[in-house]
Design a protein around this motif. Structure first.
Motif, short mmCIF file in Angstrom:
data_model
loop_
_atom_site.label_atom_id
_atom_site.label_comp_id
_atom_site.label_asym_id
_atom_site.label_seq_id
_atom_site.Cartn_x
_atom_site.Cartn_y
_atom_site.Cartn_z
N CYS A 161 0.85 -1.18 0.00
CA CYS A 161 0.00 0.00 0.00
C CYS A 161 0.89 1.24 0.00
O CYS A 161 2.11 1.14 -0.01
CB CYS A 161 -0.93 -0.02 1.21
SG CYS A 161 -0.06 -0.28 2.75
N ALA A 162 0.26 2.40 0.02
CA ALA A 162 1.05 3.62 0.03
C ALA A 162 0.57 4.52 1.15
O ALA A 162 -0.63 4.62 1.40
CB ALA A 162 0.92 4.35 -1.31
N ARG A 198 0.64 8.48 3.01
CA ARG A 198 0.32 9.80 2.45
C ARG A 198 1.45 10.36 1.63
O ARG A 198 1.27 11.21 0.78
CB ARG A 198 -0.02 10.76 3.58
CG ARG A 198 -1.41 10.47 4.11
CD ARG A 198 -1.80 11.47 5.15
NE ARG A 198 -2.88 10.89 5.95
CZ ARG A 198 -3.16 11.25 7.17
NH1 ARG A 198 -2.46 12.21 7.75
NH2 ARG A 198 -4.15 10.70 7.82
N ASP A 199 2.67 9.87 1.94
CA ASP A 199 3.81 10.37 1.16
C ASP A 199 3.97 9.62 -0.16
O ASP A 199 4.94 9.79 -0.86
CB ASP A 199 5.09 10.27 1.99
CG ASP A 199 5.36 8.84 2.44
OD1 ASP A 199 4.52 7.96 2.15
OD2 ASP A 199 6.39 8.60 3.08
N LYS A 200 3.00 8.75 -0.48
CA LYS A 200 3.00 7.98 -1.72
C LYS A 200 4.14 6.97 -1.77
O LYS A 200 4.40 6.37 -2.80
CB LYS A 200 3.10 8.90 -2.97
CG LYS A 200 1.99 9.93 -3.06
CD LYS A 200 0.70 9.29 -3.54
CE LYS A 200 -0.38 10.33 -3.74
NZ LYS A 200 -1.16 10.53 -2.51
N ARG A 201 4.82 6.81 -0.66
CA ARG A 201 5.91 5.83 -0.66
C ARG A 201 5.32 4.44 -0.48
O ARG A 201 4.36 4.26 0.24
CB ARG A 201 6.85 6.16 0.51
CG ARG A 201 8.19 5.50 0.40
CD ARG A 201 9.00 5.68 1.68
NE ARG A 201 9.65 4.43 2.00
CZ ARG A 201 10.21 4.16 3.16
NH1 ARG A 201 10.17 5.07 4.13
NH2 ARG A 201 10.78 3.01 3.39
N ARG A 202 5.91 3.47 -1.16
CA ARG A 202 5.42 2.11 -1.06
C ARG A 202 5.67 1.57 0.35
O ARG A 202 6.75 1.72 0.90
CB ARG A 202 6.15 1.24 -2.08
CG ARG A 202 5.94 -0.26 -1.92
CD ARG A 202 6.75 -0.98 -2.98
NE ARG A 202 6.71 -2.42 -2.83
CZ ARG A 202 7.59 -3.12 -2.09
NH1 ARG A 202 8.54 -2.50 -1.45
NH2 ARG A 202 7.50 -4.44 -2.03
#
Lengths: 328, 286
Positions: B257-258, B260-264
């Protein structure tokens, strides 16, 4: 905030030093033989004699001995990481008692011999305790405590035998009196060597202050900070014990100073650094000097000094404890 | 490709016949964090003690030299305790400081390996210690009694101590055990950042696989004194990691999932085992 703490620290240190000086001067002129500054300056030979052979050595011993016991007490509490640690943990006091008793019994009750006996006894006890713990495979500070307990009870047994063998009229009384501790018999000739030993031990302790602080940390952590824990602990304990043995060999057992003084210092300045070490020593000086003054002036006869170290120290410690709970 | 910092080869040994580590080998790359996972008693702490050279063992730990041209690595087993202390720093599960002392004094202990026996920390070193504390947000606590701090603050003070030590290998024993959730993440992200910045390396034992998956570049899985798996959460395929983690935790599912920082990020779901009581719900660790 920091500067406030610094002021507080220096303030207490200055107050303690002033009190030590005050106690020193008061102690010089207090006692059975009335002594005034005027008599001394007037060149009264009797007064001079009392001053130099009795009062001065006694006072020096009280101040220096108290300092030694207080500072060594701080070291014991740090190294054993135990607020109740005292010279007894490594069997010093009982070793010294046994040594003094042996001297009284087999040689004579001459003060110099008793001092020598106590010193040798205390030293033997410590070396035995530290040697045993160094031989044991674990080498933790628990091992030293165990070895100390063993040596302590061994020395107690020896002391008991010596007491049984002693002539109850004279020798037993001397032994008991020595164990109760007093600065009564302190003379100039007796204090030279013990004071030197005491000073040497104290210098080592103050120089190794930083190492002592790290020794108070758990062993593995201390070793990974780069301290050879086993050797350093041995060295520090040897130095602290030399100080205690040197003092106790002259004065006999003095209870509570080593335990109370460092705690009092910590509670006063609410920190446990080098200032606590200094202040612990100074509080010890005040305590012992004050107790000695009471011991020689309260009753017609000299009383054991330990009565008053506890009597002065314990209520003060309790007051400090109650003043504000724990550390901030 | 990052350079190797530490090579551990064939570590064996332990407490008599009952428990022993058997032939542990792995490597740590510069700037990375390695996590040790395993059930209680699987040998995580034993392994860390051996890395710190606090326990006798067979096998070697070789630390690469700082200078790029140096060929030979440093064999930790052969170093003096002072030299070792300069290279390796250790943060225990709970600190062994049980006597009260000032926070600054605790941090100054970090200079012990570089100071002579009777030498005292100088002005520059005191300043450095102060800066380390300020960097970790503890500037106001310099003169406080260490024992009066919260566990999270204590952990940060010890981190400040390792900061001034400037060692190459940081070893942490279950840094998550005494900390609450925000402190865990805060503490570990500081460590990860620090290690990356200094090109040093870290190895830590953890109880929480979620935390390990989040921060570690490499996970070493231990069971009964053996190394049973090695995963790199950033690159390994999910089924492979699930199978490896399954060896120590029982069946697990990993969900990608990701944040809020869009990091995996990876979430670990612990799957109910058949033989457990059926009415207990699934435990989800996030």
């Amino acid at each position: 905030m920091d500067s406030y703490r610094r002021y507080k620290r220096t303030g207490w240190l200055a107050a303690a030093i002033l009190l030590v000086i005050g106690a020193f001067i008061l102690s010089l002129f207090l006692g059975k033989y009335p002594l005034g500054l005027a008599d001394l300056l007037a060149g009264d030979t009797q007064a001079g004699k009392v001053f130099f052979t009795l009062r001065l050595p006694r006072t020096i011993m009280a101040v220096a001995g108290g300092f030694g016991l207080g500072a060594a007490g701080w070291v014991y509490q740090m190294v054993f990481r135990n607020p109740l640690a005292a010279p007894d943990v490594v069997g010093v006091s009982s070793g010294a008692s046994a040594g003094a008793a042996a001297a009284i019994l087999f040689l004579s009750a001459a003060p110099a011999l008793v001092t020598a006996g106590a010193f040798i006894g205390g030293l033997l006890a410590v070396l035995l305790a530290l040697g045993l713990s160094a031989l044991a495979p674990g080498k933790g500070h628990g091992t030293i405590v165990l070895a100390g307990v063993a040596v302590h009870s061994l020395a107690q047994t020896v002391l008991m035998f010596l007491k049984l063998a002693a002539d109850p009229e004279k020798e037993l009384a001397s032994i008991e009196y020595w164990i109760m501790g007093s600065l009564n018999a302190v003379t100039l000739t007796k204090i030279g060597v013990p004071l030197l030993v005491c000073a040497a031990g104290l210098v080592v302790l103050f120089l190794l202050y930083r190492q002592i602080q790290i020794l108070s940390v758990e062993e593995g952590e201390a070793r990974l900070l780069g301290v050879s824990v086993g050797r350093m602990r041995l060295l520090v304990l040897l130095a602290a014990t030399l100080v205690v043995t040197a003092v106790v060999s002259v004065t006999g057992l003095i209870s509570f100073v080593g335990l109370l003084a460092p705690h009092t210092a910590r509670l006063l300045i609410r920190e446990n650094g080098k200032t606590a070490l200094w202040l612990g020593g100074l509080v010890g000086s005040i305590l012992l000097c004050g107790a000695d003054m009471l011991a020689r002036s309260v009753a017609a006869a000299e009383l054991p000094v330990s009565i008053f170290t506890s009597l002065l120290g314990a209520p003060f410690l309790i007051y400090l404890m109650m003043r504000r709970g724990g550390w901030e | 490709m990052k350079e190797t910092l530490l090579t551990v080869e064939g570590l064996c040994g332990g407490y008599g016949a009952h428990f022993a580590l058997k032939d542990i080998s792995f490597a740590i790359k510069k700037g990375t964090l390695t996590g040790l996972l395993g059930a209680n008693g699987s040998g995580k702490t034993t392994l860390l003690k051996m890395l710190c050279q606090q326990m006798k063992h067979e096998g070697t730990c070789v630390l690469s030299q700082k200078e790029a041209d140096a060929q030979e690595g440093l064999i930790l087993e052969q170093l003096s305790s002072r030299r070792l202390a300069r290279l390796v720093s250790y943060i225990p599960q709970r600190t062994g400081i049980t006597v009260s002392m000032a926070v600054l004094d605790v941090v100054l202990m970090g200079f012990q390996p570089v100071l002579g026996l009777l030498e005292r920390p100088g002005r520059a070193q005191r300043q450095q210690a102060q800066q380390a504390l300020e960097m970790l947000g503890l500037g106001a606590y310099v003169q406080r009694d260490f024992l009066s701090l919260s566990e999270g603050q204590k952990a940060l003070v010890l981190l400040a101590r390792t900061l001034v030590e400037d060692s190459r290998l940081l070893i942490l024993d279950e840094p998550d055990s005494a900390l609450d959730l925000p402190n865990r993440y805060g503490f570990l992200s500081r460590i990860a950042g620090l290690i990356k910045e200094r090109e040093s390396g870290g190895i830590l034992s953890l109880h929480d696989p979620q935390l390990a998956l989040h921060f570690c570049h490499q996970l070493i899985l231990m069971k009964e004194g053996r190394l049973v798996g090695r995963i790199c959460p950033e690159v390994d395929p999910l089924p492979e990691m699930e199978a490896a983690l399954g060896q120590i935790y029982g069946p697990v599912t990993l969900v990608e999932c990701a944040g809020r920082d869009k990091r995996r990020r990876l979430a670990l779901l612990w799957e109910q085992q058949k033989d457990l009581t059926p009415d207990r719900g699934q435990e989800e660790e996030r």
